[in-house]
Design an enzyme around this catalytic site. Structure first.
Site, mmCIF file in Angstrom:
data_model
loop_
_atom_site.group_PDB
_atom_site.id
_atom_site.type_symbol
_atom_site.label_atom_id
_atom_site.label_comp_id
_atom_site.label_asym_id
_atom_site.label_seq_id
_atom_site.Cartn_x
_atom_site.Cartn_y
_atom_site.Cartn_z
ATOM 1 N N HIS A 97 -6.964 -5.823 2.474
ATOM 2 C CA HIS A 97 -5.824 -5.223 3.005
ATOM 3 C C HIS A 97 -5.344 -6.285 3.676
ATOM 4 C CE1 HIS A 97 -6.970 -0.652 2.424
ATOM 5 N NE2 HIS A 97 -8.268 -1.378 2.106
ATOM 6 N N ASP A 114 0.834 -1.233 0.110
ATOM 7 C CA ASP A 114 0.022 -0.083 -0.027
ATOM 8 C C ASP A 114 0.875 1.594 -0.073
ATOM 9 O OD1 ASP A 114 -3.233 0.489 1.109
ATOM 10 O OD2 ASP A 114 -1.959 2.367 1.042
ATOM 11 N N ILE A 115 0.479 2.150 -0.758
ATOM 12 C CA ILE A 115 1.584 3.508 -1.089
ATOM 13 C C ILE A 115 1.285 4.308 0.292
ATOM 14 C CG2 ILE A 115 -0.233 5.030 -1.863
ATOM 15 C CD1 ILE A 115 1.518 5.604 -4.097
ATOM 16 N N HIS A 169 -10.446 -5.280 -3.305
ATOM 17 C CA HIS A 169 -9.164 -5.309 -2.617
ATOM 18 C C HIS A 169 -9.148 -5.994 -1.149
ATOM 19 C CE1 HIS A 169 -10.233 -1.173 -2.478
ATOM 20 N NE2 HIS A 169 -9.434 -1.298 -1.314
ATOM 21 N N ASN A 215 -13.000 -3.129 2.563
ATOM 22 C CA ASN A 215 -14.023 -1.975 2.851
ATOM 23 C C ASN A 215 -14.728 -2.147 1.555
ATOM 24 O OD1 ASN A 215 -12.292 -1.134 4.924
ATOM 25 N ND2 ASN A 215 -11.108 0.123 3.609
HETATM 26 P P1 5GP Z 1 -9.780 1.441 0.123
HETATM 27 O O1 5GP Z 1 -9.923 2.563 0.926
HETATM 28 O O2 5GP Z 1 -10.875 1.508 -1.212
HETATM 29 O O3 5GP Z 1 -10.350 0.038 1.024
HETATM 30 O O4 5GP Z 1 -8.160 1.243 -0.050
HETATM 31 C C1 5GP Z 1 -7.566 1.721 -0.920
HETATM 32 C C2 5GP Z 1 -6.050 1.702 -0.784
HETATM 33 O O5 5GP Z 1 -5.173 1.889 -1.831
HETATM 34 C C3 5GP Z 1 -5.646 2.550 0.193
HETATM 35 O O6 5GP Z 1 -4.935 2.160 1.482
HETATM 36 C C4 5GP Z 1 -4.574 3.524 -0.378
HETATM 37 O O7 5GP Z 1 -3.503 3.840 0.526
HETATM 38 C C5 5GP Z 1 -4.275 2.716 -1.456
HETATM 39 N N1 5GP Z 1 -3.415 3.284 -2.750
HETATM 40 C C6 5GP Z 1 -4.162 4.340 -3.407
HETATM 41 N N2 5GP Z 1 -3.640 4.635 -4.334
HETATM 42 C C7 5GP Z 1 -2.625 3.755 -4.435
HETATM 43 C C8 5GP Z 1 -1.558 3.493 -5.578
HETATM 44 O O8 5GP Z 1 -1.232 4.220 -6.477
HETATM 45 N N3 5GP Z 1 -0.624 2.665 -5.109
HETATM 46 C C9 5GP Z 1 -0.735 1.784 -3.966
HETATM 47 N N4 5GP Z 1 0.339 0.977 -3.980
HETATM 48 N N5 5GP Z 1 -1.551 1.994 -3.110
HETATM 49 C C10 5GP Z 1 -2.649 2.951 -3.518
#
Ligand code: 5GP
Ligand code: ZN
Length: 115
Positions: free
Chosen positions: A103, A31-32, A101, A88
């Protein structure tokens, strides 16, 4: 591919990521914006928007995603200590990226209830 989907582009190698695993079905990458010492995202290569879009025919895919999480937990050495797998879904669930996805979080004690 989902139109303009960030994770489809990551899966296709069009956007760089720190990949930790990939096969025909699954891609896992860091995760970034990590929320724990280990924070890995596991995605299906195929564009599936949310868990609500999983079909009966996706059973094997879901198994592979969890098998991959287990394998990474063992390889990275936090299986016994413990970890958390989070999905989520939609707005109230906190989903930001519309490509399914999971986590995989580890390396610190997790709180409960989640925020
Ligand atoms: P969500 O909130 O949709 O469950 O999680 C999305 C996740 O994707 C977040 O934890 C966010 O930090 C991660 N994320 C968003 N953009 C990028 C990206 O460009 N690269 C990576 N590796 N992770 C990302
Ligand atoms: Zn996608």
């Amino acid at each position: 591919m989902g139109r303009d989907c960030l994770f489809c582009k990551i899966a296709a190698g069009e956007i760089p990521c720190q990949k930790v695993f990939e096969d025909e079905w699954v891609v896992a990458f860091k995760d970034i914006e990590p929320q724990a010492p280990h924070h890995i995202l596991l995605i299906p290569r195929r564009h599936i928007p949310t868990t609500l879009d999983l079909a009966a025919s996706d059973q094997a895919l879901l198994g592979r995603l969890f098998q991959t999480a287990n394998q990474l937990a063992r390889q990275l050495g936090f299986a016994d200590e413990g970890f958390r797998i989070v999905n989520n879904c939609n707005d109230f669930g906190g989903q930001v990226i519309g490509h399914l996805h999971f986590h995989l979080l580890a390396g610190r004690r997790m709180g409960w209830p989640p925020g």
